[in-house]
Scaffold this active site. Structure first.
Site, PDB file in Angstrom:
ATOM      1  N   GLU A 211      45.262  11.683   9.368  1.00  0.00           N
ATOM      2  CA  GLU A 211      44.113  11.091  10.390  1.00  0.00           C
ATOM      3  C   GLU A 211      44.049   9.668  10.350  1.00  0.00           C
ATOM      4  OE1 GLU A 211      39.833  13.020   9.984  1.00  0.00           O
ATOM      5  OE2 GLU A 211      39.884  11.030   8.787  1.00  0.00           O
TER       6      GLU A 211
ATOM      7  N   ASP B 164      45.408  16.601  13.649  1.00  0.00           N
ATOM      8  CA  ASP B 164      44.705  15.700  14.180  1.00  0.00           C
ATOM      9  C   ASP B 164      45.599  14.216  13.908  1.00  0.00           C
ATOM     10  OD1 ASP B 164      44.039  15.697  11.703  1.00  0.00           O
ATOM     11  OD2 ASP B 164      42.118  14.992  11.899  1.00  0.00           O
TER      12      ASP B 164
END
Length: 428
Positions: free
Chosen positions: A111, A172
Site C-alpha cells: 500500500e 490496493d
C-alpha cells in the site's frame, strides 16, 4: 495458496496518538520544493504535467478551496516535502527507494509503495528529483515479486526489505503501483531506464488475472484469495478505485475494465441505499458478493469492525470523490454527495468533530481523531455546490495539520486528499 496475513490499518501506537489528539499541529509557512540530490539517468527530462500546471480541469461545477491557486499549491508542496522527509527512504541500498510505514504491521507494505509511486509522479515539477525517486521505487517493486503472480508486488517487507508472511500480494498496493506507472509514462515517456507503459500494462493484466474475481468482476483481497477460499466472495471497499479502472481501460484497450468499473459503481450504490441510506457510509469489507452482498457480519479479516466504516473504508470519500471530480460521472457524484451531506450535518460543519470510526447508521464507535478519517471528506465536499464553507473549513484543517512522522497512514491519506482538493489530481 499462501494464507493471508490480516493487514490491519489500526495500530496500537497510531490509535493512542490519534485518541490523544497528538497528530495535530501547525505547519510552517508554505515552503519551496526542498533541495534534492543530483538527478539520476533521465531525471533531467521535464515532466509533461508538472505539478501546479492544472492541465486537466475538473468536471463542471466542482468546487475548490477559497484562495489563490498558488497558495493552495504551495500548501500541498509543504505537506509533500514533510511527507517525503518522513517516509521516503533508501534504507536497504540497491538503488531502491521505499516508503516507510512505521505504524503498519511491517516497515514496508505494498500500500505504501503504491502511494509513493502515485505521489512522486504527481509531484514531478515541484520535486526536481521526482524521476530518480520514482525509478528507485520501480526498482524496489521489481525486486519484490509476489510468489503467486510475479507481475504483482509482494505485500510486506521487514526492516531489511525482505518479503515476509507468504510474499503474496495486496490488491490496493497493486492498483496504485499500476496507476503510478501510467502517470510516469505520461510524465516522462517510456524510453528511459524503465518502459513504464509496458510495466504498467503487465501489472494491470496481472491484476485482472489474479486480483479480480472473474464471476463478480469485483476486487479480491489479494492474489492469495482463490476459488474455494473463505474470502473469495469478500471485497474491501477501499480497493474500489473507479478512476484507476478508467485509466486501465484506456491503457490496455480491454473493455473488461468497463465491466469491472460498472460492477463496483453498482455495488457502491446498492450498499449505500441498502445498508446506509441516511449516511452513505460503506463497510470496510463486503461479503457474499456472489449473492446478496452485505457488510461483513463481524470479523472476516482484520477486526470486529470489519462491517463498519473503519480504518479501511475511511479512504472511500477520497477514492469515490476523486472519480467524481475528474470524470463528472453521475453515479460517483451521487455517492460522493451522499457522504458529504451526512458528514457535514453530523459534525455541524466542524472538521474537528470527525472521529475515527462509525457504524453504518452514523453512530460513532470511537472517539479518536486521525487524518485518515478527516482528510478524505475534503474531496467529497468539492462535489456539492452548497458546501463551499464546509470545504474551506476542511481545507484549513488539513493545511494546518502537520505531517506526523510516526503516522504514515494518516499522513499519506492527508497528502493525497490535499492533492485532489487543490486541483492537482489527474487521470492518465
Amino acid at each position: 495458496m499462501t494464507q493471508p496475513n490480516p493487514r490491519p490499518r489500526l495500530r496500537a501506537a497510531a490509535a493512542l496518538l490519534a485518541g490523544a489528539g497528538l497528530a495535530a499541529g501547525l505547519l510552517a509557512a508554505p515552503a519551496a520544493p526542498a533541495a534534492s540530490a543530483a538527478p539520476g539517468p533521465g531525471a533531467a527530462a521535464a515532466p509533461a504535467v508538472p505539478f501546479g500546471s492544472h492541465r486537466y480541469p475538473y468536471a463542471a461545477g466542482i468546487l475548490k478551496p477559497s484562495g489563490a491557486q498558488a497558495d493552495l499549491d504551495q500548501k500541498v508542496i509543504a505537506a509533500y516535502n514533510a511527507w517525503k522527509a518522513a517516509f521516503v527512504k533508501q534504507n536497504c541500498g540497491n538503488g531502491w527507494y521505499q516508503v516507510l510505514s512505521p505504524d503498519a504491521d511491517h516497515p514496508y507494505v505494498a500500500e505504501g509503495q503504491g502511494y509513493g509511486m502515485v505521489v512522486t509522479a504527481t509531484m514531478a515539477g515541484a520535486d526536481p528529483n521526482a524521476r530518480t525517486v520514482f525509478d528507485g521505487m520501480v526498482k524496489y517493486m521489481l525486486a519484490h515479486k509476489s510468489v503467486n503472480n510475479p507481475d504483482l508486488l509482494a505485500a510486506e517487507q521487514d526492516s531489511s526489505c525482505r518479503s515476509v508472511d507468504g510474499s503474496d500480494s495486496a490488491t490496493d498496493g497493486d492498483l496504485d503501483v499500476a496507476y503510478g506507472l501510467l502517470l510516469a509514462d505520461r510524465q516522462w515517456g517510456s524510453s528511459g531506464s524503465y518502459d513504464y507503459k509496458a510495466l504498467a500494462v503487465r501489472h494491470i493484466n496481472a491484476i485482472m488475472a489474479s486480483e479480480i474475481n472473474p464471476s463478480t468482476h469485483l476486487t479480491l483481497l489479494g492474489d492469495w484469495s482463490s476459488r474455494g477460499d473463505s474470502t473469495y466472495y469478500v471485497t474491501r471497499s477501499s480497493d474500489w478505485m473507479i478512476d484507476h479502472f478508467r485509466a486501465f481501460r484506456t491503457a490496455t484497450g480491454d473493455a473488461a475494465w468497463d465491466t469491472v468499473r460498472t460492477a463496483h459503481q453498482r455495488l457502491i450504490t446498492a450498499q449505500q441505499s441498502g445498508y446506509a441510506p441516511n449516511t452513505g457510509l460503506l463497510a470496510d469489507f463486503v461479503v457474499n458478493t456472489n449473492g446478496t452482498a452485505k457488510p461483513a457480519p463481524g470479523k472476516v479479516l482484520e477486526s470486529a469492525n470489519d462491517g463498519d466504516y473503519s480504518w479501511n473504508a475511511c479512504r472511500d470519500p477520497w477514492r469515490i470523490g476523486a472519480d467524481a471530480v475528474t470524470s463528472g460521472d453521475a453515479a460517483s457524484l451521487a455517492s460522493a454527495r451522499r457522504l458529504n451531506t451526512w458528514v457535514k450535518a453530523k459534525t455541524g460543519g466542524s472538521p474537528a468533530n470527525i472521529v475515527s470510526g462509525y457504524h453504518l447508521n452514523g453512530s460513532a464507535f470511537d472517539s479518536g481523531h486521525d487524518m485518515a478519517f478527516t482528510a478524505p471528506f475534503v474531496v467529497t465536499a468539492m462535489t456539492d455546490p452548497g458546501s463551499q464553507a464546509w470545504l474551506d473549513a476542511l481545507w484549513t484543517k488539513l493545511a494546518a495539520t502537520a505531517v506526523d512522522s510516526s503516522l504514515y497512514y494518516g499522513s499519506s491519506v492527508q497528502l493525497q486528499s490535499m492533492i485532489v482538493a487543490s486541483g492537482n489530481y489527474w487521470v492518465p
